[in-house]
Design a protein around this motif. Structure first.
Motif, PDB file in Angstrom:
ATOM      1  N   GLU A   1       0.834  -1.206   0.000  1.00 46.19           N
ATOM      2  CA  GLU A   1       0.000   0.000   0.000  1.00 46.19           C
ATOM      3  C   GLU A   1       0.871   1.260   0.000  1.00 46.19           C
ATOM      4  N   ILE A   2       1.957   1.242   0.747  1.00 45.84           N
ATOM      5  CA  ILE A   2       2.872   2.394   0.761  1.00 45.84           C
ATOM      6  C   ILE A   2       3.459   2.594  -0.629  1.00 45.84           C
ATOM      7  N   ALA A   3       3.846   1.524  -1.274  1.00 49.17           N
ATOM      8  CA  ALA A   3       4.414   1.611  -2.624  1.00 49.17           C
ATOM      9  C   ALA A   3       3.388   2.168  -3.604  1.00 49.17           C
ATOM     10  N   LYS A   4       2.121   1.773  -3.479  1.00 47.15           N
ATOM     11  CA  LYS A   4       1.068   2.276  -4.356  1.00 47.15           C
ATOM     12  C   LYS A   4       0.863   3.777  -4.132  1.00 47.15           C
ATOM     13  N   LYS A   5       0.877   4.213  -2.886  1.00 46.53           N
ATOM     14  CA  LYS A   5       0.680   5.629  -2.565  1.00 46.53           C
ATOM     15  C   LYS A   5       1.797   6.494  -3.135  1.00 46.53           C
ATOM     16  N   ASN A   6       2.982   5.929  -3.156  1.00 49.68           N
ATOM     17  CA  ASN A   6       4.136   6.686  -3.644  1.00 49.68           C
ATOM     18  C   ASN A   6       4.246   6.650  -5.160  1.00 49.68           C
ATOM     19  N   GLY A   7       3.219   6.187  -5.835  1.00 50.30           N
ATOM     20  CA  GLY A   7       3.183   6.251  -7.285  1.00 50.30           C
ATOM     21  C   GLY A   7       3.516   4.950  -7.976  1.00 50.30           C
ATOM     22  N   GLY A   8       3.996   4.003  -7.294  1.00 49.08           N
ATOM     23  CA  GLY A   8       4.319   2.720  -7.915  1.00 49.08           C
ATOM     24  C   GLY A   8       3.135   1.787  -7.798  1.00 49.08           C
ATOM     25  N   GLU A   9       3.202   0.714  -8.476  1.00 54.36           N
ATOM     26  CA  GLU A   9       2.159  -0.313  -8.389  1.00 54.36           C
ATOM     27  C   GLU A   9       2.630  -1.484  -7.552  1.00 54.36           C
ATOM     28  N   GLY A  10       3.662  -1.244  -6.757  1.00 56.95           N
ATOM     29  CA  GLY A  10       4.170  -2.335  -5.944  1.00 56.95           C
ATOM     30  C   GLY A  10       5.294  -3.073  -6.633  1.00 56.95           C
ATOM     31  N   ASP A  11       5.584  -2.720  -7.905  1.00 57.74           N
ATOM     32  CA  ASP A  11       6.667  -3.351  -8.640  1.00 57.74           C
ATOM     33  C   ASP A  11       7.803  -2.340  -8.790  1.00 57.74           C
ATOM     34  N   ALA A  12       8.984  -2.802  -9.009  1.00 61.81           N
ATOM     35  CA  ALA A  12      10.134  -1.921  -9.210  1.00 61.81           C
ATOM     36  C   ALA A  12       9.996  -1.217 -10.548  1.00 61.81           C
ATOM     37  N   PRO A  13      10.372   0.082 -10.631  1.00 65.77           N
ATOM     38  CA  PRO A  13      10.335   0.795 -11.914  1.00 65.77           C
ATOM     39  C   PRO A  13      11.248   0.115 -12.925  1.00 65.77           C
ATOM     40  N   ALA A  14      10.941   0.291 -14.207  1.00 64.08           N
ATOM     41  CA  ALA A  14      11.666  -0.373 -15.280  1.00 64.08           C
ATOM     42  C   ALA A  14      13.134  -0.015 -15.299  1.00 64.08           C
ATOM     43  N   GLU A  15      13.471   1.288 -15.040  1.00 67.71           N
ATOM     44  CA  GLU A  15      14.881   1.675 -15.095  1.00 67.71           C
ATOM     45  C   GLU A  15      15.702   1.078 -13.977  1.00 67.71           C
ATOM     46  N   GLU A  16      15.035   0.624 -12.909  1.00 68.17           N
ATOM     47  CA  GLU A  16      15.774   0.004 -11.822  1.00 68.17           C
ATOM     48  C   GLU A  16      15.866  -1.513 -12.001  1.00 68.17           C
ATOM     49  N   ALA A  17      15.263  -2.006 -13.051  1.00 71.69           N
ATOM     50  CA  ALA A  17      15.291  -3.450 -13.300  1.00 71.69           C
ATOM     51  C   ALA A  17      16.716  -3.868 -13.621  1.00 71.69           C
ATOM     52  N   ALA A  18      17.020  -5.104 -13.450  1.00 73.90           N
ATOM     53  CA  ALA A  18      18.355  -5.611 -13.711  1.00 73.90           C
ATOM     54  C   ALA A  18      18.699  -5.422 -15.171  1.00 73.90           C
ATOM     55  N   PRO A  19      19.973  -4.990 -15.470  1.00 74.76           N
ATOM     56  CA  PRO A  19      20.362  -4.766 -16.875  1.00 74.76           C
ATOM     57  C   PRO A  19      20.386  -6.070 -17.637  1.00 74.76           C
TER      58      PRO A  19
END
Length: 178
Positions: free
Chosen positions: A155-173
């Motif tokens: 819920e905290i992640a959703k409030k902060n604009g995310g959907e609970g998943d890591a943003p794409a740019e932070e995904a592993a290269p």
């Protein structure tokens, strides 16, 4: 076979069952109807508990000089013995239902994992859930706080604009091409 040899066979049978048993419960079944006795025996078989009536003198000889010797005080009148092999309290748990349902059936005493319990204690032991139920309750109590914590973080992640998943740019290269 003479009488003494026949009695020794029964005593040895009881001793063998006592050695394998984790729990033993003595009950008085005087006054049960045939239908009630059959119902109790069927429930015992289904629970993996051996339930048999023995002469008190045979039980007395079998328990002499063993951890079950305190049961000798209760060997008066008809005595049925319930042997629990896998779960020490299963006999008491099955009997608990029938002691409440059928008035003539009463606890005398028991030995659970080497410790003697009187009739009042056996009533309490009969109310203890099985080992599997207790373990599942324990695991459920561990899981509950972790699940609540995970929901709060999501819920905290959703409030902060995310959907609970890591943003794409932070995904592993992606692996580099050779």
């Amino acid at each position: 076979m003479d009488k003494i040899a026949a009695k020794q066979v029964v005593v040895d049978e009881i001793k063998g069952k006592l050695e394998k048993a984790q729990g033993v419960v003595l009950v008085s079944s005087r006054g049960l109807t045939v239908a009630q006795d059959t119902e109790v025996r069927k429930a015992m078989r289904e629970a993996g508990v051996e339930f048999k009536v023995y002469k008190n003198t045979m039980i007395n000889f079998a328990i002499k000089d063993s951890a079950y010797e305190p049961l000798a005080e209760q060997l008066e009148g008809p005595t049925a013995v319930a042997f629990s092999y896998d779960d020490a309290t299963s006999a008491a748990r099955v009997l608990d239902k029938y002691v409440a349902q059928f008035e003539p059936l009463t606890y005398k005493a028991g030995v659970i994992e080497g410790r003697y319990y009187n009739a009042e204690d056996m009533v309490k032991i009969g109310k203890i859930p099985s080992k599997e139920v207790l373990l599942s309750r324990l695991l459920g109590s561990f899981k509950s706080p972790m699940s609540s914590f995970a929901r709060v973080i999501k819920e905290i992640a959703k409030k902060n604009g995310g959907e609970g998943d890591a943003p794409a740019e932070e995904a592993a290269p992606a692996p580099a091409a050779e």
